[in-house]
Design an enzyme around this catalytic site. Structure first.
Site, short mmCIF file in Angstrom:
data_model
loop_
_atom_site.label_atom_id
_atom_site.label_comp_id
_atom_site.label_asym_id
_atom_site.label_seq_id
_atom_site.Cartn_x
_atom_site.Cartn_y
_atom_site.Cartn_z
N HIS A 182 0.83 -1.22 0.00
CA HIS A 182 0.00 0.00 0.00
C HIS A 182 0.86 1.26 0.00
O HIS A 182 0.55 2.24 0.69
CB HIS A 182 -0.95 0.01 1.20
CG HIS A 182 -2.13 -0.90 1.01
ND1 HIS A 182 -3.05 -0.72 0.00
CD2 HIS A 182 -2.51 -2.01 1.69
CE1 HIS A 182 -3.97 -1.68 0.07
NE2 HIS A 182 -3.66 -2.48 1.08
N ASP A 238 0.58 -4.59 5.42
CA ASP A 238 -0.44 -5.53 4.97
C ASP A 238 -0.48 -5.60 3.45
O ASP A 238 0.01 -4.71 2.76
CB ASP A 238 -1.82 -5.12 5.51
CG ASP A 238 -2.24 -3.73 5.03
OD1 ASP A 238 -1.37 -2.83 5.05
OD2 ASP A 238 -3.41 -3.52 4.67
N GLU A 239 -1.06 -6.67 2.95
CA GLU A 239 -1.35 -6.84 1.52
C GLU A 239 -0.19 -6.39 0.63
O GLU A 239 -0.33 -5.50 -0.21
CB GLU A 239 -2.63 -6.07 1.18
CG GLU A 239 -3.84 -6.59 1.95
CD GLU A 239 -5.14 -5.85 1.65
OE1 GLU A 239 -6.19 -6.48 1.71
OE2 GLU A 239 -5.08 -4.63 1.37
N VAL A 240 0.95 -7.04 0.80
CA VAL A 240 2.13 -6.72 -0.02
C VAL A 240 1.95 -7.44 -1.36
O VAL A 240 2.46 -8.54 -1.59
CB VAL A 240 3.44 -7.14 0.67
CG1 VAL A 240 4.65 -6.67 -0.13
CG2 VAL A 240 3.49 -6.57 2.09
N ARG A 241 1.19 -6.80 -2.24
CA ARG A 241 0.84 -7.40 -3.53
C ARG A 241 2.07 -7.61 -4.40
O ARG A 241 2.92 -6.73 -4.52
CB ARG A 241 -0.13 -6.50 -4.29
CG ARG A 241 -1.32 -6.00 -3.50
CD ARG A 241 -2.33 -7.07 -3.20
NE ARG A 241 -3.58 -6.52 -2.70
CZ ARG A 241 -4.51 -7.23 -2.06
NH1 ARG A 241 -4.32 -8.51 -1.85
NH2 ARG A 241 -5.62 -6.65 -1.64
#
Length: 573
Positions: A182, A238-241
């Site tokens: 993010h 969070d959410e380390v794409r």
């Protein structure tokens, strides 16, 4: 006699030689090697991370060592100076009772400080004792980072005012800075394209890229400088794409048995060590989702459990309680001393949600209340608090969710549910007393509200309930459908008598919405910056108002033609 003198002379010489040897002997080789190791590794910053040695092939160079080897002397000096303790050690007077903190997501529709001045006392009265401030691009970054701040970013004076307000109302202020995933608000800029984990996506940072850690350090340093009194600090993560997709990460994974967990943990642990070295005693928080598939042993090997506490997040009404329990057990086994939870009071029920479904969020909090009640069974991990998240966007590039004033009734219901253990009569009466309204859960509304921002709350409700439906209603009326179709309007072909049946009604509707929206704009400007007003109108209002406006224009134009025949396309040739 001579022999005695000779013996004394020999002893004297030996003593002198021994003293000379002791005096001129160098420091132990052990001390020398430790000091050299610290200098090479940059003040223990990377040395303590237990990063596996790469099994390099074809003369490949270790990217981590390369990043630090290529740093110029003055840059090395800056990195090492960053390790120095800049702020006094945080006193160990953190409240033992779990915190209830309200999350302000500032990556969209950030409220003006003047509005925060009105709602901070309300939040305190409702039972909150902390604020989780997710700055994103609203922080007044300086220097090389000034490019990432919003045109409407808070000023340093604004931040000081927010801190003062929080202190006045006994709200623990916790900054949140994303350090891995993010990071769209940073990586969207061409200047930072080279630091993306996926070249074409701005979501996540490449942890192996030269300059990535410098970027993170600079962001953290600037925010911590503005919050030297902070006892807690949230580093996101969070959410380390796309993690593992960059060429740098692929090479690292190939050399380290494809250990994706360790790739993630190495970076966040390095960040954690940096912050705790910078400010001794500060307590770190990070989102837990990237841990969920990792073993407790893998987490424990990283050392992260000695630096931070995971924040377990779930926003749905019907949570899997067994799953949450498994997470808590895993984190306890990993050695974490504390655990946080995260619920949601808005922004988690739909990516473009305009109106907050109170009942949805109430059910989520009732579920979390059960988890909180189960915590005594975990002997070595302590429940440290819950963050009531209020997401403003799902991510930097998506549309706005509900505006903060629209979600105040939901927030009040959720806070009182945590206070009383359920939303019973006592909790409901307290909400209604503080908000000056009648809560109707079945309708997801708060009737007769008088809380700060209630004017925007009521007007958004009217827009949500009536704007589109009022336009559709008139478009579906008998004479509009029969005599004012898209075909009629395109060819300027209609009987003025038929148009007269709805012309006045159409004009009246347009004038009413024009007058209403003028007041709405004024009320919105009192709370939000111009970019929020523009975006919200574009997404929720303009399409319907333009449709009305175009109908009014077309009716007036066609009436003036007195029912003339439409132009024959063949004759026009």
């Amino acid at each position: 006699m001579n022999s005695q003198k000779f013996m004394r002379l020999i002893v004297g010489c030996l003593v002198i030689v021994a003293m000379v040897k002791i005096f001129f002997s160098p420091s132990s080789s052990k001390d020398t090697s430790v000091k050299t190791h610290q200098i090479v590794q940059g003040g223990n910053f990377w040395a303590n991370q237990h990063i596996p040695q790469l099994n390099l092939v074809h003369n490949q160079e270790d990217p981590v060592k390369k990043e630090h080897a290529e740093v110029q002397p003055e840059k090395k000096e800056m990195i090492q100076s960053n390790q120095e303790e800049l702020y006094p050690e945080v006193p160990d007077d953190t409240p033992t009772d779990p915190l209830k903190i309200v999350h302000l997501d500032l990556k969209g529709a950030a409220p003006k400080v003047k509005y925060l001045e009105e709602i901070f006392p309300l939040l305190s009265s409702l039972g909150a004792n902390g604020i989780l401030l997710e700055y994103e691009d609203m922080f007044p970054y300086e220097g090389e980072l000034s490019i990432v701040k919003s045109s409407f970013a808070y000023s340093p004076e604004d931040i000081e005012e927010m801190k003062s307000l929080a202190k006045r109302h006994k709200l623990e202020l916790i900054p949140l800075v994303q350090v891995f995933g993010h990071l769209e608000f940073v990586l969207k800029h061409e200047k930072y394209f080279k630091l993306r984990e996926v070249e074409t996506f701005p979501n996540s940072l490449n942890p192996q890229a030269q300059g990535s850690m410098d970027l993170v350090q600079d962001m953290l340093m600037q925010v911590m400088k503005k919050h030297p009194e902070a006892k807690w600090f949230h580093i996101g993560a969070d959410e380390v794409r796309g993690l593992g997709e960059s060429e740098d990460s692929k090479r690292w994974l190939e050399a380290n048995n494809g250990d994706m967990g360790k790739l993630f943990l190495n970076h966040v642990t390095a960040v954690g060590r940096f912050i705790t070295k910078l400010k001794r005693g500060i307590k770190l928080i990070l989102w837990d989702d990237m841990f969920r598939k990792l073993s407790s042993d893998t987490i424990k090997e990283s050392g992260l459990q000695d630096l931070a506490s995971p924040m377990i997040w779930k926003y749905i009404p019907n949570m899997d309680m067994k799953e949450i329990g498994n997470y808590i057990s895993k984190y306890e086994q990993a050695g974490f001393k504390g655990v946080w939870f995260a619920s949601a009071f808005k922004g988690a029920s739909g990516i473009d949600q305009k109106w907050t479904p109170i009942n949805h969020h109430l059910k989520n909090h009732l579920q979390w209340q059960k988890v909180i009640a189960s915590m005594p069974q975990y002997k070595s991990v302590r429940f440290q608090g819950i963050a009531l998240t209020g997401w403003q966007r799902f991510e930097h590039h998506t549309v706005l969710c509900e505006l903060l004033p629209v979600a105040i009734p939901s927030l009040a219901v959720c806070l009182q549910t945590l206070k009383y253990g359920s939303f019973d009569t006592e909790a409901q009466n307290e909400v209604q007393r503080l908000l000056g309204c009648q809560i109707e859960l079945s309708k997801n509304e708060c009737k007769g509200a008088s809380f700060p921002g209630s004017d925007v709350y009521e007007m958004v409700k009217k827009i949500n309930d009536n704007l589109e439906s009022s336009v559709i209603k008139i478009m579906q009326s008998y004479h509009v459908k029969g005599s004012f179709s898209p075909y009629h309007r395109k060819h300027n072909f209609a009987n003025p008598r038929n148009l007269a049946f709805f012309k006045d009604e159409l004009k009246k509707l347009m004038d009413e919405w024009d007058s209403f929206l003028l007041t709405f704009r004024q009320n919105m400007k009192a709370i939000f910056y111009p970019d929020t007003l523009e975006e919200w109108l574009e997404e929720n209002v303009n399409e319907h108002i333009e449709r009305l406006y175009n109908m009014v224009v077309d009716v007036e134009r066609i009436i003036k033609l007195n029912g003339q025949p439409k132009v024959d396309p063949l004759k026009k040739r």
